[in-house]
Design a protein around this motif. Structure first.
Motif, PDB file in Angstrom:
ATOM      1  N   UNK A   1      55.160 -42.608   6.779  1.00 14.10           N
ATOM      2  CA  UNK A   1      55.353 -41.393   7.573  1.00 14.10           C
ATOM      3  C   UNK A   1      53.978 -40.892   7.976  1.00 14.10           C
ATOM      4  N   UNK A   2      53.801 -40.656   9.269  1.00 14.56           N
ATOM      5  CA  UNK A   2      52.490 -40.186   9.700  1.00 14.56           C
ATOM      6  C   UNK A   2      52.653 -39.180  10.831  1.00 14.56           C
ATOM      7  N   UNK A   3      51.863 -38.109  10.770  1.00 15.94           N
ATOM      8  CA  UNK A   3      51.884 -37.166  11.893  1.00 15.94           C
ATOM      9  C   UNK A   3      50.476 -36.643  12.157  1.00 15.94           C
ATOM     10  N   UNK A   4      50.201 -36.468  13.436  1.00 16.52           N
ATOM     11  CA  UNK A   4      48.929 -35.884  13.861  1.00 16.52           C
ATOM     12  C   UNK A   4      49.132 -34.394  14.062  1.00 16.52           C
ATOM     13  N   UNK A   5      48.385 -33.572  13.305  1.00  8.52           N
ATOM     14  CA  UNK A   5      48.410 -32.118  13.495  1.00  8.52           C
ATOM     15  C   UNK A   5      46.981 -31.664  13.739  1.00  8.52           C
ATOM     16  N   UNK A   6      46.803 -30.751  14.680  1.00  9.59           N
ATOM     17  CA  UNK A   6      45.448 -30.232  14.899  1.00  9.59           C
ATOM     18  C   UNK A   6      44.953 -29.499  13.672  1.00  9.59           C
ATOM     19  N   UNK A   7      45.852 -28.688  13.061  1.00  4.57           N
ATOM     20  CA  UNK A   7      45.487 -27.957  11.840  1.00  4.57           C
ATOM     21  C   UNK A   7      46.582 -28.194  10.821  1.00  4.57           C
ATOM     22  N   UNK A   8      46.220 -28.160   9.546  1.00  2.63           N
ATOM     23  CA  UNK A   8      47.233 -28.268   8.505  1.00  2.63           C
ATOM     24  C   UNK A   8      48.258 -27.151   8.701  1.00  2.63           C
ATOM     25  N   UNK A   9      49.523 -27.511   8.602  1.00  2.00           N
ATOM     26  CA  UNK A   9      50.570 -26.493   8.706  1.00  2.00           C
ATOM     27  C   UNK A   9      51.130 -26.335  10.108  1.00  2.00           C
TER      28      UNK A   9
END
Ligand SMILES: Cc1cc2nc3c(=O)[nH]c(=O)nc-3n(C[C@H](O)[C@H](O)[C@H](O)COP(=O)(O)OP(=O)(O)OC[C@H]3O[C@@H](n4cnc5c(N)ncnc54)[C@H](O)[C@@H]3O)c2cc1C
Length: 273
Positions: free
Chosen positions: A181-189
């Motif tokens: 499972x992988x996701x790109x988020x600019x900021x945590x949360x």
């Protein structure tokens, strides 16, 4: 902004919820964790005349081991899945842990996330990859909807206004199974800009690969999943991933790259050990 005025009820069982939904209010809406609905009320993007609180209904708050699957009540919070190690369903914990912040996870529910149907949300993607089934209840009884067809479009699902989600059935994986499972988020949360989920179980011969955070529901990459299940890590090449992802990834080059990378990294998790 503040929410417009609304009535509020907290039924003690599912029958009470269904009765309230059919009770003649101009617009009755269920509220579970309130983590998506309450901001929408405050912004006046939703104007229900009645809120039906389901967060404390016992029948929606159980996690039952059913042998080959686990049934998770719709009002189980992300935090409860983060804190629990469910045999055969390890990916649930991984996914729950990565949703927003603990304060959101303490209230937000798996059912609420599915019905809110944000294309970038984690549960619609993860549960599609896991081959889960959503159990929906209405006045004429229960029906089961495969998780990968539950979301019709962004913020639209296959339940009707007088139905609720009562549970999610997640098939257990074998001890030999691997998930990624992988996701790109600019900021945590924050919600992800690109995400992918992969499941390979050599015992059930289940191979499922989905890409999320699109403009609509998560999309399957069936051919690539099958090829990788048959040929292993050697089938994971930049070209193979691009060929699978690009037709559904949109035209923005940066988004395409992020989506390819999310798929590649989810697959690398699968073959990590
Ligand atoms: C700051 C922030 C960051 C977030 N980040 C992420 C993230 O990274 N990933 C992610 O996946 N989510 C994220 N979320 C969303 C969060 O996971 C919410 O908890 C979730 O989307 C909604 O769940 P809820 O229980 O709060 O639903 P609610 O807000 O109570 O309801 C949402 C919708 O679902 C309906 N509903 C709720 N339960 C049911 C049911 N059982 N049957 C029928 N209808 C129902 C409601 O009527 C409403 O339309 C974030 C939220 C916030 C506030």
């Amino acid at each position: 902004m503040k929410a417009p005025a609304f009535d509020y009820v907290r039924p003690s069982d599912i029958g009470g919820v269904l009765a309230a939904l059919q009770g003649g209010h101009a617009m009755a809406k269920v509220v579970a964790g309130g983590q998506s609905l309450l901001p929408m009320l405050n912004l006046r993007l939703a104007r229900p005349t009645l809120l039906i609180d389901i967060a404390r209904i016992d029948a929606l708050r159980t996690i039952d081991d059913r042998g080959t699957s686990v049934r998770i009540g719709a009002a189980i919070t992300h935090a409860e899945l983060e804190d629990r190690d469910i045999a055969g369903c390890a990916m649930l914990r991984t996914v729950a842990t990565g949703i927003a912040y603990r304060s959101v996870r303490n209230r937000g529910t798996i059912g609420g996330s599915l019905v809110h149907a944000d294309p970038a949300a984690d549960w619609p993607l993860a549960l599609a990859a896991l081959g889960a089934t959503i159990i929906v209840e209405g006045k004429s009884g229960n029906r089961a909807v495969p998780a990968d067809s539950f979301m019709r479009a962004a913020f639209q699902t296959r339940i009707t206004d007088d139905e609720i989600v009562v549970a999610v059935d997640v098939p257990k994986l074998s001890p030999a199974a691997r998930t990624g499972y992988y996701k790109f988020c600019r900021k945590t949360g924050e919600f992800p800009e690109a995400s992918a989920a992969a499941v390979f179980d050599p015992v059930s011969r289940r191979a499922r690969l989905y890409v999320g955070a699109l403009s609509g529901p998560p999309q399957p990459l069936d051919n690539l999943a099958t090829t990788i299940a048959e040929n292993g890590i050697t089938a994971i090449t930049e070209a193979a991933v691009a060929a699978a992802v690009d037709p559904i990834a949109g035209h923005d080059p940066a988004e395409r790259r992020m989506r390819r990378a999310a798929v590649m990294r989810a697959l690398k998790d699968v073959f990590a050990s």
